[in-house]
Scaffold this active site. Structure first.
Site, PDB file in Angstrom:
ATOM      1  N   GLU A  35      -3.118   1.158  -2.190  1.00  0.00           N
ATOM      2  CA  GLU A  35      -4.412   0.852  -1.781  1.00  0.00           C
ATOM      3  C   GLU A  35      -4.491   0.098  -0.444  1.00  0.00           C
ATOM      4  O   GLU A  35      -3.908  -0.917  -0.530  1.00  0.00           O
ATOM      5  CB  GLU A  35      -5.029   0.195  -3.039  1.00  0.00           C
ATOM      6  CG  GLU A  35      -6.525  -0.120  -2.673  1.00  0.00           C
ATOM      7  CD  GLU A  35      -7.512  -0.816  -3.752  1.00  0.00           C
ATOM      8  OE1 GLU A  35      -6.946  -1.009  -5.000  1.00  0.00           O
ATOM      9  OE2 GLU A  35      -8.610  -0.923  -3.601  1.00  0.00           O
ATOM     10  N   ARG A 261       7.503  -4.042 -12.950  1.00  0.00           N
ATOM     11  CA  ARG A 261       7.101  -4.496 -11.466  1.00  0.00           C
ATOM     12  C   ARG A 261       8.268  -5.636 -11.074  1.00  0.00           C
ATOM     13  O   ARG A 261       8.937  -6.129 -12.032  1.00  0.00           O
ATOM     14  CB  ARG A 261       5.772  -4.966 -11.476  1.00  0.00           C
ATOM     15  CG  ARG A 261       5.626  -6.288 -12.294  1.00  0.00           C
ATOM     16  CD  ARG A 261       4.055  -6.515 -12.390  1.00  0.00           C
ATOM     17  NE  ARG A 261       3.680  -7.219 -10.958  1.00  0.00           N
ATOM     18  CZ  ARG A 261       2.822  -6.475 -10.222  1.00  0.00           C
ATOM     19  NH1 ARG A 261       2.175  -5.506 -10.702  1.00  0.00           N
ATOM     20  NH2 ARG A 261       2.489  -7.240  -9.187  1.00  0.00           N
ATOM     21  N   LYS A 271      -1.732  -8.996  -3.836  1.00  0.00           N
ATOM     22  CA  LYS A 271      -2.507  -8.938  -2.810  1.00  0.00           C
ATOM     23  C   LYS A 271      -3.632  -9.948  -2.388  1.00  0.00           C
ATOM     24  O   LYS A 271      -3.937 -10.421  -1.483  1.00  0.00           O
ATOM     25  CB  LYS A 271      -2.944  -7.622  -2.278  1.00  0.00           C
ATOM     26  CG  LYS A 271      -1.725  -6.428  -1.894  1.00  0.00           C
ATOM     27  CD  LYS A 271      -2.102  -5.197  -1.492  1.00  0.00           C
ATOM     28  CE  LYS A 271      -2.649  -4.515  -2.789  1.00  0.00           C
ATOM     29  NZ  LYS A 271      -2.501  -2.946  -2.464  1.00  0.00           N
TER      30      LYS A 271
HETATM   31  P1  ATP Z   1      -1.289  -6.316  -6.207  1.00  0.00           P
HETATM   32  O1  ATP Z   1      -0.926  -6.447  -7.518  1.00  0.00           O
HETATM   33  O2  ATP Z   1      -0.220  -6.891  -5.190  1.00  0.00           O
HETATM   34  O3  ATP Z   1      -2.404  -6.230  -5.758  1.00  0.00           O
HETATM   35  P2  ATP Z   1      -1.305  -3.372  -6.398  1.00  0.00           P
HETATM   36  O4  ATP Z   1      -0.516  -2.895  -7.556  1.00  0.00           O
HETATM   37  O5  ATP Z   1      -2.836  -3.636  -6.754  1.00  0.00           O
HETATM   38  O6  ATP Z   1      -0.702  -4.529  -5.843  1.00  0.00           O
HETATM   39  P3  ATP Z   1      -1.130  -1.044  -4.939  1.00  0.00           P
HETATM   40  O7  ATP Z   1      -1.508  -0.693  -3.635  1.00  0.00           O
HETATM   41  O8  ATP Z   1      -1.940  -0.319  -5.878  1.00  0.00           O
HETATM   42  O9  ATP Z   1      -1.187  -2.495  -5.318  1.00  0.00           O
HETATM   43  O10 ATP Z   1       0.357  -0.517  -5.158  1.00  0.00           O
HETATM   44  C1  ATP Z   1       1.024   0.547  -4.787  1.00  0.00           C
HETATM   45  C2  ATP Z   1       2.182   0.981  -5.693  1.00  0.00           C
HETATM   46  O11 ATP Z   1       2.994  -0.216  -5.571  1.00  0.00           O
HETATM   47  C3  ATP Z   1       1.694   1.105  -6.922  1.00  0.00           C
HETATM   48  O12 ATP Z   1       2.354   2.245  -7.347  1.00  0.00           O
HETATM   49  C4  ATP Z   1       2.256  -0.149  -7.792  1.00  0.00           C
HETATM   50  O13 ATP Z   1       2.487   0.052  -9.144  1.00  0.00           O
HETATM   51  C5  ATP Z   1       3.464  -0.645  -6.818  1.00  0.00           C
HETATM   52  N1  ATP Z   1       3.696  -1.995  -6.789  1.00  0.00           N
HETATM   53  C6  ATP Z   1       2.588  -3.141  -6.653  1.00  0.00           C
HETATM   54  N2  ATP Z   1       3.301  -4.331  -6.863  1.00  0.00           N
HETATM   55  C7  ATP Z   1       4.458  -4.168  -7.333  1.00  0.00           C
HETATM   56  C8  ATP Z   1       5.687  -4.851  -7.749  1.00  0.00           C
HETATM   57  N3  ATP Z   1       5.549  -6.251  -7.892  1.00  0.00           N
HETATM   58  N4  ATP Z   1       6.680  -4.374  -8.064  1.00  0.00           N
HETATM   59  C9  ATP Z   1       6.880  -2.958  -8.016  1.00  0.00           C
HETATM   60  N5  ATP Z   1       6.123  -1.962  -7.592  1.00  0.00           N
HETATM   61  C10 ATP Z   1       4.666  -2.618  -7.361  1.00  0.00           C
HETATM   62 MG    MG Z   2      -3.093  -1.177  -7.766  1.00  0.00          MG
END
Ligand code: ATP
Ligand code: MG
Length: 562
Positions: A35, A261, A271
């Site tokens: 995102e 994760r 983020k």
């Molecule tokens: P955050 O929790 O940091 O805001 P998010 O999951 O909202 O991250 P996205 O942009 O939706 O951020 O993530 C893109 C991809 O990265 C998704 O498939 C998510 O599952 C993966 N992802 C995010 N954080 C992690 C992590 N700590 N370890 C592994 N994969 C991750």
């Molecule tokens: Mg997300």
């Protein structure tokens, strides 16, 4: 790191291999779906390495898809940074760059399909009321009074929502599934919300935006994704993912699989929180070298190869765990030890005057660039009567086991001569400001004909030839390994996470390295040229120290038999 043949596959790769073998799938298509509401962090690197890695290994491809369904938080700056970061990590989506927003028209049509099938309805409840009706883990939800709206009325209202007739939050479109489901995600989840906001790509074409749950699986299906890999928090969303796929005329049937994760000690991977650090100016920006963002990590000097190796080392599992930050640093040292050339730099200079060395003379010594890599060759390092050594390498009253400089003590200067400290000169306040020393001309190159060998070898630079620099030293961003575990995250910020040293003196070759260049400062650590450098004043970041605590921990865990 190439795995030895026969190494067991992780459970995701096992699933993929099995799907191909059984003929359930004939190809592999994955996606990385960020995102664009912030910069990528090292958790995302795990997901990138997994998605692109699996696609590469099984002869498929991986899409980069921006999950841009929430225009109030998304920005072009983030879209650009994300692409740069994925490329830097070493992956290429080729022509497979997509946006969830590309599918807004199709998603809208499919919503109408569900309405017509009696499987979606317009709800007039407010967000709060919807939450109230949702029930809890132990109590079923209650139906909305609008749940049984006739199809025609739903169609009419949905169209008017799309046409902008209603303000934000006035109505939503919900899937009609089961308010009594044991899985809260199945209790008539929201598919669309009204949001009068301009979108970075679709501008003002829409005032109605799909939720993640509705957009994600359908985007996967439209792109022919075979394996939709996401983190464990989406496990409970999988029945919903499957429900949409089963109830819509989608062109393909992707499967969602969840993995744990990445969590890292001393690190926050969110983020939202990272954005807060940036907005409140607690750090220099998204690319601050202390940030766990890929841009921060890059500026800090971590090589992309080290991150890919780290992703391999930690593997992919089904169960949450916390990885020791030292494991990441271990991977960084491993790569830099092989690839970074050695140089000499004095961070806190103390002047040394060699009383028996001729006044206006200088000479050069040959120094090995990288003992791990003979191909890296040698360089010439100037030497003269006045030098700088590290202030820490002198003690007037040395304790036992301090073998470096002290009055009367002889040490080796790396690649040069043995010198003996004769006298420490002090200023009015009693602080040592200069060492008067002598050198032994017979020890040229760093060895004595009589075989004597000092216990300490110091790094040094020639005062007149050296160049000035600012060097920034970093420590963990947080004071505790589990930041926020006992209160406010911000309270756990490490006030000493950055130390800026000015007046450092470097061997001359370090004066004109390009931004991003990585070197080892002998005895001090690995360093990288920061973009804040200007001609005549280089700025270096300490990437990582030389001491490998992880290797020691590992060695303790598996005692050697030697
Ligand atoms: P955050 O929790 O940091 O805001 P998010 O999951 O909202 O991250 P996205 O942009 O939706 O951020 O993530 C893109 C991809 O990265 C998704 O498939 C998510 O599952 C993966 N992802 C995010 N954080 C992690 C992590 N700590 N370890 C592994 N994969 C991750
Ligand atoms: Mg997300």
């Amino acid at each position: 790191m190439s795995e030895p043949a026969g190494e067991p596959l992780d459970f995701i790769r096992e699933i993929v291999a099995e799907d191909l073998k059984s003929g359930r799938r004939s190809s592999v298509v994955t996606r990385f779906p960020p995102e664009p509401n912030g910069y990528l962090h090292i958790g995302h690197a795990k997901s990138i390495c997994l998605n692109f890695g699996v696609a590469l290994e099984f002869g498929g491809h991986c899409n980069l898809r921006f999950d841009d369904t929430n225009p109030t938080k998304e920005e072009q700056e983030y879209i650009d940074a994300i692409q740069a970061d994925v490329r830097w990590l070493g992956f290429d989506w080729g022509r497979h760059l997509y946006h969830a927003s590309d599918y807004f028209p199709q998603l809208y049509e499919w919503a109408i399909h569900l309405i017509k099938a009696g499987k979606a309805y317009v709800d007039d409840l407010s967000a709060d009321e919807i939450r109230e009706h949702r029930g809890t883990l132990t109590e079923p939800g209650r139906n909305s009074p609008w749940r049984e709206r006739p199809v025609a009325e739903n169609l009419d209202l949905f169209e008017r929502m799309r046409n902008g007739e209603f303000p934000d939050g006035a109505r939503v479109l919900r899937a009609k599934i089961d308010m009594a489901s044991g899985n809260i995600n199945m209790r008539d989840p929201v598919m669309y919300r009204i949001l009068h906001a301009s979108h970075p790509r679709t501008a003002d074409a829409w005032c109605l935006y799909p939720t993640y749950d509705y957009a994600h699986g359908q985007s996967d299906a439209l792109e022919g994704i075979t394996h939709s890999l996401c983190t464990l928090e989406f496990e409970d969303h999988r029945p919903l993912y499957d429900w949409f796929i089963a109830n819509l005329p989608v062109p393909s049937r992707p499967c969602q699989h969840e993995f744990a994760r990445l969590n890292l000690t001393y690190t926050v991977l969110s983020k939202r929180f990272l954005l807060r650090l940036v907005n409140e100016k607690r750090v220099r920006g998204w690319d601050d070298p202390r940030m766990p963002t890929l841009s921060g990590i890059r500026r800090r000097g971590f090589p992309a190869e080290a991150l890919r190796r780290f992703a391999e080392v930690i593997g992919v599992a089904r169960r949450e765990s916390v990885v020791d930050y030292a494991a990441l640093e271990h991977c960084v040292r491993d790569v830099l030890n092989r690839t970074a050339e050695r140089r000499m730099a004095v961070l806190r200079p103390l002047k040394v005057v060699l009383e028996n060395y001729p006044q206006d003379e200088a000479e050069e010594f040959e120094a090995v660039n990288n003992p791990e890599d003979p191909a890296a060759g040698v360089r010439r390092v100037p030497f003269s009567r006045e030098l700088y050594v590290e202030r820490d390498d002198f003690m007037e009253d040395p304790p036992k086991k301090f073998y470096r400089l002290s009055p009367g003590r002889e040490v080796r200067l790396r690649s040069a001569y043995f010198i003996t400290c004769r006298e420490a000169m002090k200023d009015a306040s009693g602080e040592v400001v200069e060492l008067r020393c002598t050198y032994d001309p017979a020890t040229r190159g760093g060895a004595a004909p009589d075989g004597r060998s000092p216990k300490a070898t110091l790094h040094w630079v020639s005062a007149a030839h050296s160049v000035p620099a600012e060097v920034r030293l970093y420590d963990y961003l947080f004071t505790r390994s589990d930041p926020g575990a006992e209160g406010e995250l911000l309270d756990d910020l490490n006030p000493k996470s950055e130390e800026v040293l000015t007046g450092c003196r470097l061997e001359p070759l370090l004066g004109d390295l390009p931004v991003g260049a990585r070197v080892q400062f002998e005895r001090l650590g690995y360093f990288c040229v920061d973009p804040d450098s200007v001609p005549g004043r280089a700025v270096f970041n300490r990437t990582v120290t030389l001491r490998d605590t992880w290797a020691r921990v590992q060695a303790k865990a598996t005692p050697s038999t030697a």
